[in-house]
Design a protein around this motif. Structure first.
Motif, PDB file in Angstrom:
ATOM      1  N   LEU A  50       0.832  -1.208   0.000  1.00 57.12           N
ATOM      2  CA  LEU A  50       0.000   0.000   0.000  1.00 57.12           C
ATOM      3  C   LEU A  50       0.864   1.255   0.000  1.00 57.12           C
ATOM      4  O   LEU A  50       0.580   2.216  -0.726  1.00 57.12           O
ATOM      5  CB  LEU A  50      -0.913  -0.025   1.238  1.00 57.12           C
ATOM      6  N   LEU A  51       1.942   1.239   0.797  1.00 61.15           N
ATOM      7  CA  LEU A  51       2.823   2.408   0.885  1.00 61.15           C
ATOM      8  C   LEU A  51       3.593   2.635  -0.411  1.00 61.15           C
ATOM      9  O   LEU A  51       3.864   3.786  -0.786  1.00 61.15           O
ATOM     10  CB  LEU A  51       3.811   2.229   2.043  1.00 61.15           C
ATOM     11  N   THR A  52       3.938   1.568  -1.105  1.00 57.56           N
ATOM     12  CA  THR A  52       4.765   1.705  -2.321  1.00 57.56           C
ATOM     13  C   THR A  52       3.941   1.822  -3.596  1.00 57.56           C
ATOM     14  O   THR A  52       4.364   2.465  -4.560  1.00 57.56           O
ATOM     15  CB  THR A  52       5.718   0.510  -2.448  1.00 57.56           C
ATOM     16  N   LYS A  53       2.729   1.222  -3.619  1.00 57.99           N
ATOM     17  CA  LYS A  53       1.954   1.185  -4.863  1.00 57.99           C
ATOM     18  C   LYS A  53       0.611   1.908  -4.773  1.00 57.99           C
ATOM     19  O   LYS A  53      -0.075   2.063  -5.796  1.00 57.99           O
ATOM     20  CB  LYS A  53       1.686  -0.275  -5.260  1.00 57.99           C
ATOM     21  N   GLY A  54       0.207   2.307  -3.554  1.00 56.52           N
ATOM     22  CA  GLY A  54      -1.094   2.935  -3.393  1.00 56.52           C
ATOM     23  C   GLY A  54      -2.187   1.905  -3.234  1.00 56.52           C
ATOM     24  O   GLY A  54      -1.935   0.699  -3.178  1.00 56.52           O
ATOM     25  N   LYS A  55      -3.440   2.365  -3.181  1.00 55.44           N
ATOM     26  CA  LYS A  55      -4.544   1.450  -2.914  1.00 55.44           C
ATOM     27  C   LYS A  55      -4.810   0.477  -4.057  1.00 55.44           C
ATOM     28  O   LYS A  55      -5.505  -0.529  -3.885  1.00 55.44           O
ATOM     29  CB  LYS A  55      -5.809   2.229  -2.580  1.00 55.44           C
ATOM     30  N   GLU A  56      -4.233   0.770  -5.248  1.00 52.52           N
ATOM     31  CA  GLU A  56      -4.376  -0.158  -6.374  1.00 52.52           C
ATOM     32  C   GLU A  56      -3.803  -1.535  -6.031  1.00 52.52           C
ATOM     33  O   GLU A  56      -4.231  -2.559  -6.577  1.00 52.52           O
ATOM     34  CB  GLU A  56      -3.668   0.384  -7.621  1.00 52.52           C
ATOM     35  N   ALA A  57      -2.828  -1.555  -5.116  1.00 56.16           N
ATOM     36  CA  ALA A  57      -2.243  -2.833  -4.692  1.00 56.16           C
ATOM     37  C   ALA A  57      -3.296  -3.722  -4.045  1.00 56.16           C
ATOM     38  O   ALA A  57      -3.300  -4.936  -4.225  1.00 56.16           O
ATOM     39  CB  ALA A  57      -1.089  -2.584  -3.714  1.00 56.16           C
ATOM     40  N   GLN A  77     -12.492   4.831  -0.321  1.00 54.57           N
ATOM     41  CA  GLN A  77     -11.551   5.473   0.587  1.00 54.57           C
ATOM     42  C   GLN A  77     -10.296   5.910  -0.163  1.00 54.57           C
ATOM     43  O   GLN A  77      -9.865   5.251  -1.108  1.00 54.57           O
ATOM     44  CB  GLN A  77     -11.149   4.507   1.722  1.00 54.57           C
ATOM     45  N   SER A  78      -9.737   7.032   0.301  1.00 55.19           N
ATOM     46  CA  SER A  78      -8.483   7.488  -0.305  1.00 55.19           C
ATOM     47  C   SER A  78      -7.333   6.629   0.215  1.00 55.19           C
ATOM     48  O   SER A  78      -7.454   5.926   1.226  1.00 55.19           O
ATOM     49  CB  SER A  78      -8.239   8.962   0.046  1.00 55.19           C
ATOM     50  N   THR A  79      -6.188   6.706  -0.475  1.00 57.62           N
ATOM     51  CA  THR A  79      -5.005   5.932  -0.069  1.00 57.62           C
ATOM     52  C   THR A  79      -4.566   6.302   1.341  1.00 57.62           C
ATOM     53  O   THR A  79      -4.237   5.431   2.155  1.00 57.62           O
ATOM     54  CB  THR A  79      -3.849   6.166  -1.057  1.00 57.62           C
ATOM     55  N   ASN A  80      -4.584   7.612   1.647  1.00 62.13           N
ATOM     56  CA  ASN A  80      -4.161   8.060   2.985  1.00 62.13           C
ATOM     57  C   ASN A  80      -5.089   7.538   4.071  1.00 62.13           C
ATOM     58  O   ASN A  80      -4.639   7.168   5.170  1.00 62.13           O
ATOM     59  CB  ASN A  80      -4.110   9.586   3.041  1.00 62.13           C
ATOM     60  N   GLU A  81      -6.392   7.528   3.790  1.00 62.08           N
ATOM     61  CA  GLU A  81      -7.353   7.004   4.767  1.00 62.08           C
ATOM     62  C   GLU A  81      -7.137   5.503   5.005  1.00 62.08           C
ATOM     63  O   GLU A  81      -7.219   5.020   6.137  1.00 62.08           O
ATOM     64  CB  GLU A  81      -8.785   7.256   4.286  1.00 62.08           C
ATOM     65  N   ILE A  82      -6.858   4.789   3.918  1.00 65.68           N
ATOM     66  CA  ILE A  82      -6.608   3.337   4.037  1.00 65.68           C
ATOM     67  C   ILE A  82      -5.321   3.090   4.829  1.00 65.68           C
ATOM     68  O   ILE A  82      -5.257   2.184   5.666  1.00 65.68           O
ATOM     69  CB  ILE A  82      -6.518   2.687   2.641  1.00 65.68           C
ATOM     70  N   LEU A  84      -4.030   5.092   7.126  1.00 61.54           N
ATOM     71  CA  LEU A  84      -4.324   5.417   8.522  1.00 61.54           C
ATOM     72  C   LEU A  84      -5.096   4.283   9.188  1.00 61.54           C
ATOM     73  O   LEU A  84      -4.777   3.871  10.322  1.00 61.54           O
ATOM     74  CB  LEU A  84      -5.138   6.718   8.592  1.00 61.54           C
ATOM     75  N   PHE A  85      -6.094   3.743   8.486  1.00 60.26           N
ATOM     76  CA  PHE A  85      -6.878   2.616   9.010  1.00 60.26           C
ATOM     77  C   PHE A  85      -5.976   1.391   9.224  1.00 60.26           C
ATOM     78  O   PHE A  85      -6.081   0.702  10.242  1.00 60.26           O
ATOM     79  CB  PHE A  85      -8.014   2.273   8.036  1.00 60.26           C
ATOM     80  N   SER A  86      -5.084   1.139   8.280  1.00 66.65           N
ATOM     81  CA  SER A  86      -4.179  -0.020   8.371  1.00 66.65           C
ATOM     82  C   SER A  86      -3.237   0.110   9.560  1.00 66.65           C
ATOM     83  O   SER A  86      -2.961  -0.876  10.265  1.00 66.65           O
ATOM     84  CB  SER A  86      -3.364  -0.162   7.077  1.00 66.65           C
ATOM     85  N   ILE A  87      -2.745   1.344   9.802  1.00 67.26           N
ATOM     86  CA  ILE A  87      -1.833   1.575  10.935  1.00 67.26           C
ATOM     87  C   ILE A  87      -2.561   1.329  12.262  1.00 67.26           C
ATOM     88  O   ILE A  87      -2.033   0.686  13.171  1.00 67.26           O
ATOM     89  CB  ILE A  87      -1.248   3.003  10.874  1.00 67.26           C
ATOM     90  N   ILE A  88      -3.810   1.853  12.354  1.00 63.16           N
ATOM     91  CA  ILE A  88      -4.611   1.647  13.580  1.00 63.16           C
ATOM     92  C   ILE A  88      -4.863   0.151  13.796  1.00 63.16           C
ATOM     93  O   ILE A  88      -4.740  -0.370  14.911  1.00 63.16           O
ATOM     94  CB  ILE A  88      -5.942   2.421  13.495  1.00 63.16           C
ATOM     95  N   PHE A  89      -5.215  -0.539  12.697  1.00 62.05           N
ATOM     96  CA  PHE A  89      -5.459  -1.985  12.782  1.00 62.05           C
ATOM     97  C   PHE A  89      -4.197  -2.731  13.216  1.00 62.05           C
ATOM     98  O   PHE A  89      -4.249  -3.630  14.063  1.00 62.05           O
ATOM     99  CB  PHE A  89      -5.931  -2.498  11.418  1.00 62.05           C
ATOM    100  N   LEU A  90      -3.053  -2.334  12.658  1.00 62.97           N
ATOM    101  CA  LEU A  90      -1.787  -2.995  12.967  1.00 62.97           C
ATOM    102  C   LEU A  90      -1.387  -2.784  14.424  1.00 62.97           C
ATOM    103  O   LEU A  90      -0.963  -3.712  15.117  1.00 62.97           O
ATOM    104  CB  LEU A  90      -0.686  -2.464  12.042  1.00 62.97           C
ATOM    105  N   ILE A  91      -1.555  -1.542  14.898  1.00 68.17           N
ATOM    106  CA  ILE A  91      -1.232  -1.240  16.307  1.00 68.17           C
ATOM    107  C   ILE A  91      -2.130  -2.051  17.239  1.00 68.17           C
ATOM    108  O   ILE A  91      -1.662  -2.642  18.228  1.00 68.17           O
ATOM    109  CB  ILE A  91      -1.384   0.270  16.587  1.00 68.17           C
ATOM    110  N   SER A  92      -3.427  -2.112  16.921  1.00 71.82           N
ATOM    111  CA  SER A  92      -4.377  -2.883  17.744  1.00 71.82           C
ATOM    112  C   SER A  92      -4.010  -4.358  17.763  1.00 71.82           C
ATOM    113  O   SER A  92      -4.054  -5.012  18.814  1.00 71.82           O
ATOM    114  CB  SER A  92      -5.803  -2.716  17.203  1.00 71.82           C
TER     115      SER A  92
END
Length: 463
Positions: A50-57, A77-82, A84-92
């Motif tokens: 996601l960080l290297t290719k964007g949400k298209e990945a 959802q925008s790439t930045n929103e995804i 942010l959601f992924s980071i929250i999910f990963l931390i949890s």
């Protein structure tokens, strides 16, 4: 596999029902934490993509394409929103995972140390309730070694089995993950590790068990030397033989520590060897990507997951190697304790009701330690209430043995033992009448004079 099943059977001989249940709960914890650890490694692949290719990945994943809810989420959802959601999910995920792993570690250590305490107490209890003849088949140093050292080594091996199952499951699950991502690179990496790992394990297994067996024997000897040296202090001084006893202890102590050193050193070999192999494998994977024309944006997510997997698997492989060595080192101790715990158990004597002494008689009593050395043959002896009897004779003629027969510590080989005109079978007189007994080899408790007289029996009034 057969040896493993035998070892597992002996471990279950050592564990009581409660500890077997705890062991089963630990296995459930292992399964849950292993799945979480694998998942925490796997989520880095889509996140880095996601960080290297964007949400298209994400939109190109078949899971997202074939699921309308996920597809709609990623489209809207925008790439930045995804991100942010992924980071929250990963931390949890990591918070939950680490909390469960910490709880698992606490439960495992509680199992470990409570088992040490229980097992040491059980072995000591079983030794104390043995009858006289069974007890003296071994010397005190063997009982001390079994109660403390062998118990510790056995529990280390049992918890080592937990570590082994845990790390093997983590290894299998993470390997399955990286195999799914890129099977060619995964097989190359694992094959490179196995070339070193498997021969080392088989070689170490034989040597560590050999050293562990030597350690048990020499540990018995050093405790025996220590007991003898301290108990015979005055005699050693008078006869000027302190150095002889010191040399015997030093020799056995040196062997115990040298063998322990070898076992400990072997546990470090996998760690540093695996680190070296890991560096070679990582650079080999980089070379593979370059040769096959991978773009950095495509190679980076794969390489990142492999690095995350390596960061988790390297300690895992090292723990597997160490656990196998600990199990091998503890196997002789497990065999010894399993054999001891399988023996018929007795209980402490309840509060005894003593009888009044009127008379006792030994009628045609014969006693011997072996067929060639009969101490008594058809001995007759009568002791009535109020009698004062002195037993005298040359050293080794059987005075102490006769006293032990009268006490009921030793069983006669033939003849009758009569108490208060009744023929008794067990002849455990110390359970029927109160004796005052001072053996030849006196032992003073490291306590007050009063407690030496009462033998720490709080039920007896000091008055």
């Amino acid at each position: 596999m057969k040896n493993f099943n035998i070892l597992l059977s002996k471990i279950f001989d050592i564990l009581n029902l409660k500890k077997k249940s705890s062991y089963a709960i630990l296995l459930v914890f292992i399964l849950i934490t292993s799945i979480l650890e694998t998942f925490s490694v796997g989520v880095f692949f889509p996140l880095i993509s996601l960080l290297t290719k964007g949400k298209e990945a994400f939109l190109n994943f078949s899971l997202v394409k074939n699921n309308s809810i996920l597809n709609e989420f990623f489209v809207n959802q925008s790439t930045n929103e995804i991100i942010l959601f992924s980071i929250i999910f990963l931390i949890s995920l990591f918070i939950i995972k680490n909390f469960l792993i910490l709880f698992f570690h606490w439960y495992r250590e509680d199992f470990n140390f409570s088992l040490r305490s229980k097992l040491s107490s059980t072995i000591f209890y079983n030794n104390l309730v043995k009858n006289h003849s069974s007890f003296y088949k071994k010397n005190s140093s063997e009982y001390m070694s079994m109660t403390l050292n062998q118990t510790s080594e056995s529990v280390d091996a049992i918890t080592g089995m937990i570590y082994l199952i845990n790390e093997l499951l983590v290894f299998i699950l993470i390997f399955s993950l990286i195999l799914f991502i890129d099977y060619q690179v995964s097989l190359f990496a694992v094959f490179s590790f196995m070339i070193f790992f498997i021969p080392f394990i088989f070689k170490a297994k034989q040597k560590v068990r050999e050293w562990a067996s030597i350690k048990i024997v020499k540990d018995h000897n050093q405790i025996k030397n220590l007991n003898e040296g301290l108990s015979m202090f005055k005699i050693l001084k008078v006869h000027n033989v302190e150095k002889i006893f010191y040399d015997k202890f030093r020799t056995n102590n040196s062997i115990v520590n040298n063998v322990s050193k070898l076992i400990s050193f072997f546990s470090f070999i996998p760690r540093y060897s695996l680190e070296t192999i890991a560096i070679l494998v990582i650079f080999s994977i980089l070379s593979y990507f370059i040769i096959n024309g991978y773009k950095p944006v495509d190679a980076f997510p794969i390489l990142a997951v492999f690095l995350m997997a390596a960061a988790r698997l390297l300690p895992s492989i090292n723990k597997i190697a160490n656990s196998i060595q600990v199990i091998n080192a503890g196997t002789p101790a497990i065999n010894s304790l399993s054999k001891e715990l399988r023996k018929k158990k007795t209980k402490f004597s309840v509060q005894l009701k003593y009888s009044k002494f009127n008379n006792m008689e030994l009628k045609n009593v014969s006693f011997w330690y072996d067929d060639k050395n009969k101490l008594f043959s058809k001995l007759n002896l009568t002791i009535n209430k109020g009698d004062r009897v002195i037993i005298r004779g040359q050293s080794g003629i059987g005075k102490s043995s006769l006293i032990e027969i009268i006490l009921g510590l030793r069983k006669v080989n033939s003849g009758k033992v009569i108490f208060n005109n009744q023929d008794i079978k067990t002849n455990e007189f110390y359970k029927k009448i109160k004796f005052s007994y001072l053996p030849q080899q006196n032992f003073v408790i490291d306590d007050t004079i009063v407690n030496n007289i009462l033998l720490n029996n709080s039920k007896i009034s000091q008055n």
